[in-house]
Motif scaffolding. Structure first.
Motif, PDB file in Angstrom:
ATOM      1  N   ASN A  90     -40.242  39.255   6.612  1.00 17.60           N
ATOM      2  CA  ASN A  90     -40.594  38.634   7.888  1.00 17.60           C
ATOM      3  C   ASN A  90     -40.842  39.686   8.955  1.00 17.60           C
ATOM      4  O   ASN A  90     -41.820  39.605   9.708  1.00 17.60           O
ATOM      5  N   GLN A 109     -31.167  34.495  13.160  1.00 16.08           N
ATOM      6  CA  GLN A 109     -32.604  34.250  13.047  1.00 16.08           C
ATOM      7  C   GLN A 109     -33.339  34.680  14.314  1.00 16.08           C
ATOM      8  O   GLN A 109     -34.434  35.241  14.243  1.00 16.08           O
ATOM      9  N   GLN A 110     -32.734  34.447  15.472  1.00 16.17           N
ATOM     10  CA  GLN A 110     -33.397  34.856  16.708  1.00 16.17           C
ATOM     11  C   GLN A 110     -33.459  36.372  16.811  1.00 16.17           C
ATOM     12  O   GLN A 110     -34.430  36.934  17.332  1.00 16.17           O
ATOM     13  N   ARG A 153     -39.034  41.333  14.628  1.00 19.02           N
ATOM     14  CA  ARG A 153     -40.427  41.192  14.187  1.00 19.02           C
ATOM     15  C   ARG A 153     -41.389  41.473  15.332  1.00 19.02           C
ATOM     16  O   ARG A 153     -42.417  42.141  15.155  1.00 19.02           O
ATOM     17  N   PHE A 201     -40.313  33.252  20.970  1.00 23.79           N
ATOM     18  CA  PHE A 201     -40.223  31.902  21.513  1.00 23.79           C
ATOM     19  C   PHE A 201     -38.851  31.302  21.217  1.00 23.79           C
ATOM     20  O   PHE A 201     -38.022  31.887  20.507  1.00 23.79           O
ATOM     21  N   GLN A 202     -38.628  30.105  21.745  1.00 25.21           N
ATOM     22  CA  GLN A 202     -37.384  29.390  21.487  1.00 25.21           C
ATOM     23  C   GLN A 202     -37.264  29.047  20.004  1.00 25.21           C
ATOM     24  O   GLN A 202     -36.196  29.123  19.419  1.00 25.21           O
ATOM     25  N   GLN A 203     -38.399  28.668  19.388  1.00 28.66           N
ATOM     26  CA  GLN A 203     -38.435  28.410  17.960  1.00 28.66           C
ATOM     27  C   GLN A 203     -38.604  29.753  17.238  1.00 28.66           C
ATOM     28  O   GLN A 203     -39.459  30.552  17.615  1.00 28.66           O
ATOM     29  N   TYR A 204     -37.826  29.979  16.209  1.00 28.95           N
ATOM     30  CA  TYR A 204     -37.819  31.280  15.556  1.00 28.95           C
ATOM     31  C   TYR A 204     -39.128  31.557  14.813  1.00 28.95           C
ATOM     32  O   TYR A 204     -39.587  32.690  14.737  1.00 28.95           O
ATOM     33  N   SER A 205     -39.735  30.512  14.220  1.00 21.63           N
ATOM     34  CA  SER A 205     -41.022  30.633  13.527  1.00 21.63           C
ATOM     35  C   SER A 205     -40.995  31.689  12.426  1.00 21.63           C
ATOM     36  O   SER A 205     -41.966  32.415  12.224  1.00 21.63           O
ATOM     37  N   LEU A 206     -39.876  31.778  11.715  1.00 20.76           N
ATOM     38  CA  LEU A 206     -39.783  32.691  10.581  1.00 20.76           C
ATOM     39  C   LEU A 206     -40.296  31.987   9.328  1.00 20.76           C
ATOM     40  O   LEU A 206     -40.211  30.756   9.200  1.00 20.76           O
ATOM     41  N   PHE A 207     -40.825  32.759   8.394  1.00 17.19           N
ATOM     42  CA  PHE A 207     -41.292  32.197   7.132  1.00 17.19           C
ATOM     43  C   PHE A 207     -40.093  31.997   6.208  1.00 17.19           C
ATOM     44  O   PHE A 207     -39.466  32.976   5.781  1.00 17.19           O
ATOM     45  N   ALA A 223     -36.391  37.369  14.754  1.00 16.05           N
ATOM     46  CA  ALA A 223     -37.638  37.111  15.482  1.00 16.05           C
ATOM     47  C   ALA A 223     -37.888  38.207  16.516  1.00 16.05           C
ATOM     48  O   ALA A 223     -39.028  38.644  16.726  1.00 16.05           O
TER      49      ALA A 223
END
Length: 350
Positions: free
Chosen positions: A97, A141-142, A148, A83-89, A145
């Protein structure tokens, strides 16, 4: 790309009186990079969410690898999502991750380590394995993601506006990364964007959507050079529409302002609409042969090119794009001629 990876068959999605997907048929081939392109509200994200299982289908069906998944949950479809938001921990390392989903599936620890190492090499960040997301740039970060999502070896990787939060230069860098990763993995990518340049740059094929329907499904080259209709021509890049009368026997289109343009098109005699790209219009001296006179209105300098906006006698505005800086002799109000490169015009019957 000989096998159908995803088959969307007569799919309809209604939200009350609103039809977000209107009887859509779409095949995504194995190993293909296919993009759903369109303006906000056209149905592209709804279609992706139905394929992923996040939205139910009102009617029709969806098959992945030949299996009907229409009523299966997202976790049972073996799809990866970015997604546009990386949503990584933020409290986990990059390696943790990437391996999170694999541990949730209880894969053997040795296999998890191997896949994480493989993904870190793929995104070219092995040196950051023990770093944490806040220490990375947005682009890094992207990429994590993306790794992952790919670590689980999904049947299809689905990317929903993944580059939308990045600045232009970083977006271009990540586009190069996406092309490389797609090429190296051979995975099937389904990409959603509203950015025409991004779609043209990345895709094997593009489905241009409008009002819950696919207006045209084709390669980037075909969409740009042979748009199926006015909407596609206008949505993919800049264009000026010029109406005229096509006569096959003479091989000419007589335009509304009297110019006869040589053309090679497969249409019946009668009214046609010419979709003219700025790069297929050349500046000429006023009254030059096979050109039309106009008045220069505006010049816009962009990276490496200048776009000239010229008003014709009938009020039509035409854009011409040329390499380099604007010519010093040209100023707004200058009479000027335009010559159309008819070999590269896109045509559609009115």
């Amino acid at each position: 790309m000989n096998n159908v990876k995803v088959a969307v068959e007569k799919v309809v999605k209604s939200f009350g009186s609103l039809t977000a997907a209107d009887n859509i048929d779409l095949d995504i081939m194995e190993g293909e990079f296919l993009t759903l392109l369109g303006a906000s509200g056209c149905g592209k994200t709804t279609l992706m969410r139905m394929i992923a299982g996040f939205e139910t289908v009102t009617s029709g069906r969806i098959l992945i690898d030949g299996k009907d998944v229409t009523h299966l949950s997202p976790r049972d479809r073996n799809l990866g999502m970015v997604f546009q938001q990386y949503s990584l921990f933020p409290h986990m390392t990059i390696a943790e991750n990437i391996g999170y989903g694999l541990r949730a599936r209880r894969l053997p620890e040795a296999e998890i380590r191997n896949r994480v190492r493989e993904m870190l090499e793929l995104i070219q960040l092995p040196h950051l394995a023990e770093s944490k997301p806040p220490q990375l740039s947005g682009g890094q970060q992207q990429r994590v993601a993306l790794a992952r999502a790919l670590a689980g070896r999904p049947s299809v990787l689905m990317l929903d506006e993944p580059l939308g939060a990045l600045d232009q230069k970083l977006r271009e860098q990540l586009q190069e990364e996406l092309r490389r990763i797609h090429r190296e993995t051979g995975s099937t990518f389904l990409f959603v964007t509203h950015d025409q340049e991004e779609a043209l740059s990345l895709s094997d094929r593009i489905a241009v959507m409008r009002g819950g329907k696919i207006s045209q499904l084709a390669s980037p080259e075909e969409l740009y050079l042979r748009p199926a209709n006015d909407y596609v021509a206008d949505f993919i890049g800049q264009v000026t529409f010029i109406d005229g009368i096509w006569q096959r026997s003479t091989g000419h289109v007589t335009t509304a302002y009297g110019q006869r343009l040589k053309a090679e098109i497969e249409l019946a005699d009668g009214p046609v609409r010419l979709a003219v790209r700025p790069e297929n219009v050349r500046l000429a001296e006023a009254d030059a042969p096979n050109s039309v006179n106009g008045t220069l209105v505006e010049m816009v300098h962009q990276t490496g090119t200048t776009t000239y906006q010229v008003e014709l006698p009938n009020g039509l505005m035409v854009k011409a794009r040329q390499l380099g800086l604007r010519e010093a002799r040209l100023q707004p109000g200058t009479p000027i001629g335009l010559h159309f490169d008819t070999c590269k015009l896109a045509f559609a019957q009115i």
